[in-house]
Design a protein around this motif. Structure first.
Motif, PDB file in Angstrom:
ATOM      1  N   ILE A 153      21.130  -8.759  -8.262  1.00 35.39           N
ATOM      2  CA  ILE A 153      20.987  -7.501  -7.539  1.00 35.39           C
ATOM      3  C   ILE A 153      20.523  -7.752  -6.110  1.00 35.39           C
ATOM      4  O   ILE A 153      19.605  -8.557  -5.868  1.00 35.39           O
ATOM      5  N   ILE A 154      21.156  -7.071  -5.170  1.00 32.23           N
ATOM      6  CA  ILE A 154      20.795  -7.180  -3.749  1.00 32.23           C
ATOM      7  C   ILE A 154      19.715  -6.147  -3.467  1.00 32.23           C
ATOM      8  O   ILE A 154      19.991  -4.945  -3.351  1.00 32.23           O
ATOM      9  N   ASN A 155      18.484  -6.601  -3.349  1.00 31.66           N
ATOM     10  CA  ASN A 155      17.369  -5.668  -3.200  1.00 31.66           C
ATOM     11  C   ASN A 155      17.464  -4.840  -1.928  1.00 31.66           C
ATOM     12  O   ASN A 155      17.094  -3.661  -1.916  1.00 31.66           O
ATOM     13  N   ASP A 156      17.935  -5.449  -0.835  1.00 37.79           N
ATOM     14  CA  ASP A 156      17.998  -4.731   0.438  1.00 37.79           C
ATOM     15  C   ASP A 156      18.985  -3.567   0.409  1.00 37.79           C
ATOM     16  O   ASP A 156      18.880  -2.643   1.219  1.00 37.79           O
ATOM     17  N   GLU A 157      19.942  -3.597  -0.511  1.00 33.26           N
ATOM     18  CA  GLU A 157      20.943  -2.543  -0.579  1.00 33.26           C
ATOM     19  C   GLU A 157      20.788  -1.687  -1.835  1.00 33.26           C
ATOM     20  O   GLU A 157      21.685  -0.923  -2.196  1.00 33.26           O
ATOM     21  N   THR A 158      19.638  -1.828  -2.496  1.00 33.53           N
ATOM     22  CA  THR A 158      19.368  -1.086  -3.733  1.00 33.53           C
ATOM     23  C   THR A 158      18.173  -0.176  -3.525  1.00 33.53           C
ATOM     24  O   THR A 158      17.195  -0.547  -2.857  1.00 33.53           O
ATOM     25  N   SER A 159      18.241   1.015  -4.093  1.00 35.70           N
ATOM     26  CA  SER A 159      17.168   2.006  -3.912  1.00 35.70           C
ATOM     27  C   SER A 159      15.846   1.497  -4.485  1.00 35.70           C
ATOM     28  O   SER A 159      15.810   0.796  -5.505  1.00 35.70           O
ATOM     29  N   GLN A 193      11.922  16.686  -3.310  1.00 30.40           N
ATOM     30  CA  GLN A 193      11.570  18.051  -3.673  1.00 30.40           C
ATOM     31  C   GLN A 193      12.596  18.582  -4.675  1.00 30.40           C
ATOM     32  O   GLN A 193      13.770  18.218  -4.631  1.00 30.40           O
ATOM     33  N   GLU A 194      12.142  19.423  -5.575  1.00 31.62           N
ATOM     34  CA  GLU A 194      13.063  20.019  -6.537  1.00 31.62           C
ATOM     35  C   GLU A 194      14.160  20.786  -5.800  1.00 31.62           C
ATOM     36  O   GLU A 194      13.893  21.472  -4.817  1.00 31.62           O
ATOM     37  N   LEU A 195      15.385  20.637  -6.263  1.00 29.61           N
ATOM     38  CA  LEU A 195      16.614  21.230  -5.717  1.00 29.61           C
ATOM     39  C   LEU A 195      17.177  20.467  -4.521  1.00 29.61           C
ATOM     40  O   LEU A 195      18.196  20.861  -3.964  1.00 29.61           O
ATOM     41  N   ASP A 196      16.529  19.346  -4.127  1.00 24.58           N
ATOM     42  CA  ASP A 196      17.135  18.465  -3.125  1.00 24.58           C
ATOM     43  C   ASP A 196      18.271  17.676  -3.757  1.00 24.58           C
ATOM     44  O   ASP A 196      18.339  17.522  -4.988  1.00 24.58           O
ATOM     45  N   ASN A 197      19.160  17.153  -2.914  1.00 23.00           N
ATOM     46  CA  ASN A 197      20.211  16.250  -3.377  1.00 23.00           C
ATOM     47  C   ASN A 197      19.724  14.812  -3.230  1.00 23.00           C
ATOM     48  O   ASN A 197      19.194  14.433  -2.179  1.00 23.00           O
ATOM     49  N   VAL A 198      19.898  14.027  -4.289  1.00 22.37           N
ATOM     50  CA  VAL A 198      19.409  12.646  -4.301  1.00 22.37           C
ATOM     51  C   VAL A 198      20.537  11.722  -4.745  1.00 22.37           C
ATOM     52  O   VAL A 198      21.304  12.066  -5.656  1.00 22.37           O
ATOM     53  N   THR A 199      20.625  10.550  -4.107  1.00 21.00           N
ATOM     54  CA  THR A 199      21.581   9.531  -4.528  1.00 21.00           C
ATOM     55  C   THR A 199      20.841   8.218  -4.727  1.00 21.00           C
ATOM     56  O   THR A 199      20.181   7.723  -3.804  1.00 21.00           O
ATOM     57  N   LEU A 200      20.943   7.651  -5.916  1.00 19.58           N
ATOM     58  CA  LEU A 200      20.378   6.330  -6.205  1.00 19.58           C
ATOM     59  C   LEU A 200      21.477   5.293  -6.047  1.00 19.58           C
ATOM     60  O   LEU A 200      22.583   5.471  -6.567  1.00 19.58           O
ATOM     61  N   SER A 201      21.163   4.201  -5.338  1.00 19.00           N
ATOM     62  CA  SER A 201      22.162   3.158  -5.067  1.00 19.00           C
ATOM     63  C   SER A 201      21.729   1.838  -5.682  1.00 19.00           C
ATOM     64  O   SER A 201      20.528   1.530  -5.766  1.00 19.00           O
ATOM     65  N   CYS A 202      22.716   1.051  -6.092  1.00 14.60           N
ATOM     66  CA  CYS A 202      22.447  -0.264  -6.674  1.00 14.60           C
ATOM     67  C   CYS A 202      23.619  -1.182  -6.341  1.00 14.60           C
ATOM     68  O   CYS A 202      24.765  -0.875  -6.680  1.00 14.60           O
ATOM     69  N   LYS A 203      23.353  -2.281  -5.665  1.00 11.25           N
ATOM     70  CA  LYS A 203      24.391  -3.241  -5.278  1.00 11.25           C
ATOM     71  C   LYS A 203      24.054  -4.617  -5.872  1.00 11.25           C
ATOM     72  O   LYS A 203      22.880  -4.992  -5.972  1.00 11.25           O
ATOM     73  N   ALA A 204      25.113  -5.355  -6.251  1.00 17.45           N
ATOM     74  CA  ALA A 204      24.904  -6.669  -6.869  1.00 17.45           C
ATOM     75  C   ALA A 204      26.015  -7.623  -6.447  1.00 17.45           C
ATOM     76  O   ALA A 204      27.137  -7.201  -6.122  1.00 17.45           O
ATOM     77  N   THR A 205      25.704  -8.925  -6.447  1.00 14.78           N
ATOM     78  CA  THR A 205      26.689  -9.964  -6.179  1.00 14.78           C
ATOM     79  C   THR A 205      26.992 -10.703  -7.479  1.00 14.78           C
ATOM     80  O   THR A 205      26.268 -10.578  -8.468  1.00 14.78           O
ATOM     81  N   GLY A 206      28.050 -11.496  -7.475  1.00 13.62           N
ATOM     82  CA  GLY A 206      28.439 -12.282  -8.644  1.00 13.62           C
ATOM     83  C   GLY A 206      29.945 -12.404  -8.701  1.00 13.62           C
ATOM     84  O   GLY A 206      30.677 -11.723  -7.981  1.00 13.62           O
ATOM     85  N   HIS A 207      30.398 -13.309  -9.546  1.00 17.12           N
ATOM     86  CA  HIS A 207      31.846 -13.486  -9.725  1.00 17.12           C
ATOM     87  C   HIS A 207      32.143 -13.653 -11.208  1.00 17.12           C
ATOM     88  O   HIS A 207      31.560 -14.528 -11.853  1.00 17.12           O
ATOM     89  N   PRO A 208      33.018 -12.812 -11.747  1.00 17.13           N
ATOM     90  CA  PRO A 208      33.733 -11.684 -11.133  1.00 17.13           C
ATOM     91  C   PRO A 208      32.763 -10.615 -10.636  1.00 17.13           C
ATOM     92  O   PRO A 208      31.593 -10.618 -11.007  1.00 17.13           O
ATOM     93  N   ASN A 239      28.754  -8.841 -15.592  1.00 16.27           N
ATOM     94  CA  ASN A 239      30.150  -9.262 -15.341  1.00 16.27           C
ATOM     95  C   ASN A 239      30.638 -10.251 -16.401  1.00 16.27           C
ATOM     96  O   ASN A 239      31.510 -11.076 -16.135  1.00 16.27           O
ATOM     97  N   ASP A 240      30.073 -10.160 -17.603  1.00 15.91           N
ATOM     98  CA  ASP A 240      30.426 -11.032 -18.735  1.00 15.91           C
ATOM     99  C   ASP A 240      29.994 -12.475 -18.519  1.00 15.91           C
ATOM    100  O   ASP A 240      30.387 -13.363 -19.291  1.00 15.91           O
ATOM    101  N   VAL A 241      29.224 -12.728 -17.467  1.00 15.28           N
ATOM    102  CA  VAL A 241      28.621 -14.052 -17.259  1.00 15.28           C
ATOM    103  C   VAL A 241      27.120 -13.869 -17.445  1.00 15.28           C
ATOM    104  O   VAL A 241      26.468 -13.253 -16.610  1.00 15.28           O
ATOM    105  N   PRO A 242      26.572 -14.348 -18.540  1.00 17.47           N
ATOM    106  CA  PRO A 242      25.144 -14.106 -18.791  1.00 17.47           C
ATOM    107  C   PRO A 242      24.278 -14.881 -17.786  1.00 17.47           C
ATOM    108  O   PRO A 242      24.695 -15.916 -17.279  1.00 17.47           O
ATOM    109  N   PRO A 243      23.076 -14.305 -17.509  1.00 19.44           N
ATOM    110  CA  PRO A 243      22.541 -13.064 -18.087  1.00 19.44           C
ATOM    111  C   PRO A 243      22.835 -11.863 -17.192  1.00 19.44           C
ATOM    112  O   PRO A 243      22.986 -11.997 -15.984  1.00 19.44           O
ATOM    113  N   ALA A 244      22.895 -10.657 -17.815  1.00 16.81           N
ATOM    114  CA  ALA A 244      22.930  -9.418 -17.046  1.00 16.81           C
ATOM    115  C   ALA A 244      21.550  -9.180 -16.437  1.00 16.81           C
ATOM    116  O   ALA A 244      20.538  -9.655 -16.954  1.00 16.81           O
ATOM    117  N   VAL A 245      21.526  -8.474 -15.317  1.00 18.44           N
ATOM    118  CA  VAL A 245      20.250  -8.206 -14.640  1.00 18.44           C
ATOM    119  C   VAL A 245      20.114  -6.694 -14.436  1.00 18.44           C
ATOM    120  O   VAL A 245      21.100  -5.962 -14.435  1.00 18.44           O
TER     121      VAL A 245
END
Length: 271
Positions: A25-31, A37-52, A106-112
């Motif tokens: 997981i790329i911490n700098d690009e992950t929330s 506040q209630e009724l605000d719009n929120v987006t949680l982001s999560c980015k990761a590297t690996g192959h595939p 990505n089917d290459v253990p371990p998942a994070v």
């Protein structure tokens, strides 16, 4: 590529090596943890590297189903998981508060995975299950209020909108907190005539203040052996037997529905 120099022409062959890389997981690009506040719009982001390239799956840490809305929609739908690098939360609700896991695999253990906490801020709301309570003298009476709020609240009890009640020999004050809910309990020991009145459970945080009102009255118990009494109604004298109440002393006050039932039984017996 391997190559053989021969005559009249060179011979060669190419082979490919594919290196599988487990996800990271790329911490700098992950929330990080989010407050909204209630009724605000929120987006949680999560980015990761690996192959595939890793697949990102979102789940709640408590294994409950996730409540989601379509953008522009009003109604929630429930899902076990959500796939995508971004988790959109339209007009976020207090029920969506909690810890979310973004899982990269990505089917290459371990998942994070990474844990992201969503806090939804809103002013207190006080819910009173029973606003009118009756109890016999000499019993212990329990008054309850449920508070919904975040951030955490300061809670207290008032009697007749004046005296603040404190934990001690006469009163026991407890709170049971779970997520954004707080159950306030006030136990009045040895209920007496001086305890009859109005009680307020008050809750306040940085966003606002709310309170609930409970009224406490005496329920009189009559011994079953008491003989018929003379009751004067409209100038006429009639005999009436005062029955013993079906509700004996208990640790909890008698709700208004139980009182109504008792009154109906008493009127029928008077007839």
């Amino acid at each position: 590529m391997c190559q053989i120099n021969t005559q009249p022409s060179m011979k060669w062959q190419i082979g490919c090596i594919d290196v599988y890389v487990p996800p990271d997981i790329i911490n700098d690009e992950t929330s990080t943890d989010v407050s909204a506040q209630e009724l605000d719009n929120v987006t949680l982001s999560c980015k990761a590297t690996g192959h595939p390239p890793p697949k990102i799956t979102w789940r709640r840490e408590d294994h409950e189903q996730m409540l989601l809305k379509k953008i522009g929609g009003r109604d929630f739908y429930k899902v076990e998981s959500y796939v995508g690098s971004s988790l959109p939360l339209w007009r976020v609700d207090r029920r969506q508060m909690g810890a979310f896991l973004c899982i990269a695999s990505n089917d290459v253990p371990p998942a994070v995975s990474k844990r992201i906490i969503l806090n939804v801020n809103f002013p207190p709301t006080v819910i009173v299950p029973n606003q009118l309570l009756g109890a016999p003298l000499g019993t212990d009476v329990v008054l309850e209020c449920t508070v919904e709020a975040y951030p955490n609240t300061i809670n207290y009890w008032l009697k007749n909108r004046g005296e603040m009640l404190l934990d001690g020999p006469k009163y026991t004050i407890t709170e049971e907190r779970s997520s954004y809910k707080d159950l306030m309990k006030l136990t009045i020991r040895q209920f007496s005539k001086t305890d009859i009145g109005t009680y307020n459970c008050v809750s306040t945080n940085s966003l606002g203040k709310s309170e609930g009102t409970l009224r406490l009255y005496e329920i009189k118990l009559y011994p079953s052996s008491q003989s018929a009494a003379e009751v004067n109604i409209g100038g006429l004298t009639e005999g009436a037997v005062k029955q013993k109440s079906a509700y004996s002393k208990s640790n909890k006050p008698i709700p208004i529905l139980a009182l109504i039932e008792w009154l109906i039984i008493t009127v029928l017996n008077l007839r």
